[in-house]
Design an enzyme around this catalytic site. Sequence first.
Site, short mmCIF file in Angstrom:
data_model
loop_
_atom_site.label_atom_id
_atom_site.label_comp_id
_atom_site.label_asym_id
_atom_site.label_seq_id
_atom_site.Cartn_x
_atom_site.Cartn_y
_atom_site.Cartn_z
N GLY A 46 -12.73 -0.63 6.84
CA GLY A 46 -11.46 -1.26 6.54
C GLY A 46 -10.49 -1.06 7.69
N GLN A 51 -2.33 -0.38 11.81
CA GLN A 51 -3.14 0.52 12.64
C GLN A 51 -3.31 -0.04 14.06
OE1 GLN A 51 -6.16 0.88 9.25
NE2 GLN A 51 -6.40 2.87 10.24
N CYS A 94 -10.33 8.03 7.77
CA CYS A 94 -9.37 7.03 8.26
C CYS A 94 -9.50 6.96 9.78
CB CYS A 94 -7.94 7.43 7.87
SG CYS A 94 -6.69 6.24 8.44
N LEU A 95 -9.57 5.75 10.30
CA LEU A 95 -9.70 5.59 11.75
C LEU A 95 -8.45 6.08 12.48
CD1 LEU A 95 -11.38 2.06 11.63
CD2 LEU A 95 -12.51 4.27 11.98
N HIS A 136 -6.55 2.50 -0.30
CA HIS A 136 -6.31 3.24 0.95
C HIS A 136 -5.59 2.33 1.96
CE1 HIS A 136 -7.78 5.96 4.36
NE2 HIS A 136 -7.47 4.84 5.02
N GLU A 137 -6.09 1.08 2.10
CA GLU A 137 -5.49 0.17 3.08
C GLU A 137 -4.09 -0.27 2.65
OE1 GLU A 137 -6.86 0.11 5.84
OE2 GLU A 137 -8.83 0.85 5.25
N HIS A 140 -1.57 2.11 3.70
CA HIS A 140 -1.14 1.92 5.09
C HIS A 140 0.04 0.95 5.17
CE1 HIS A 140 -3.95 4.09 7.62
NE2 HIS A 140 -5.01 3.59 7.01
O1 K1U Z 1 -8.84 3.61 8.90
C1 K1U Z 1 -9.09 3.02 7.87
O2 K1U Z 1 -8.21 2.75 7.06
C2 K1U Z 1 -10.52 2.63 7.59
C3 K1U Z 1 -11.28 3.62 6.73
C4 K1U Z 1 -11.42 3.04 5.35
C5 K1U Z 1 -11.81 3.99 4.26
C6 K1U Z 1 -13.00 4.66 4.29
C7 K1U Z 1 -13.34 5.50 3.25
C8 K1U Z 1 -12.51 5.66 2.18
C9 K1U Z 1 -11.32 5.00 2.17
C10 K1U Z 1 -10.96 4.15 3.20
C11 K1U Z 1 -12.64 3.83 7.38
O3 K1U Z 1 -13.37 2.93 7.56
S1 K1U Z 1 -13.07 5.46 7.81
C12 K1U Z 1 -14.73 5.28 8.48
C13 K1U Z 1 -15.77 5.02 7.45
O4 K1U Z 1 -15.52 5.12 6.27
C14 K1U Z 1 -17.13 4.64 7.88
C15 K1U Z 1 -17.49 4.65 9.21
C16 K1U Z 1 -18.78 4.28 9.58
C17 K1U Z 1 -19.69 3.92 8.64
C18 K1U Z 1 -19.35 3.92 7.33
C19 K1U Z 1 -18.07 4.27 6.95
ZN ZN Z 2 -6.87 4.47 6.98
#
Ligand code: K1U
Ligand code: ZN
Length: 171
Positions: A46, A51, A94-95, A136-137, A140
């Site tokens: 996501g 971001q 979260c990235l 979660h998004e 943000h």
């Molecule tokens: O930064 C963000 O908002 C994106 C975030 C979304 C998220 C993930 C898990 C729970 C709630 C919200 C991510 O994508 S973190 C990275 C991630 O989950 C992932 C990375 C590589 C492969 C699979 C998953």
């Molecule tokens: Zn996030």
Amino acid sequence: MAIRPIITAPNSTLKQVSKPVAEVTDDVRALMDDMVETMYAAPGVGLAAIQLGEPLQIVVLDVARDEEEQNPQYFINPEITWASEDLSTYEEGCLSVPEFTADVDRPSEIKVKYVDYDGQNQEIHADGLLATCVQHEMDHLKGILFIDHLSSVKRNMIVRKLIKASKQAAE
Ligand code: K1U
Ligand code: ZN
């Protein structure tokens, strides 16, 4: 389409409240295309426009995590119209908070209305990882990070480590 840098905490930009999108123009679609490319490159499931430093109510998601077939979903001006009373716990990442994860409780099912990539109104019922990621998004878009759901002790510990890591990266 371009991969853009993702802003990381504790940058104050992430605290901004995003504004609704007035019209789905080609510029808005170009931003969403960049968001999707950046999300896949990260990799993540996501991304919210803020971001990338764009304070607009836009979220992209692909929770299928299918390496063969990309299936991005676009949520413009999302609004939760119903949330279940029962909660689910998910270990969120979260990235914008690299290297850290934490358990967060959220409603396990939601209904969300939004405008799609083509400017059409939509409403879906979401559960599982999709419900978690949409919430979660959408946090943000209000300037909230998943670490804001943690105790101040845990949150401050993570923020201190992020500051230390960014200072080391700048050396
Ligand atoms: O930064 C963000 O908002 C994106 C975030 C979304 C998220 C993930 C898990 C729970 C709630 C919200 C991510 O994508 S973190 C990275 C991630 O989950 C992932 C990375 C590589 C492969 C699979 C998953
Ligand atoms: Zn996030």
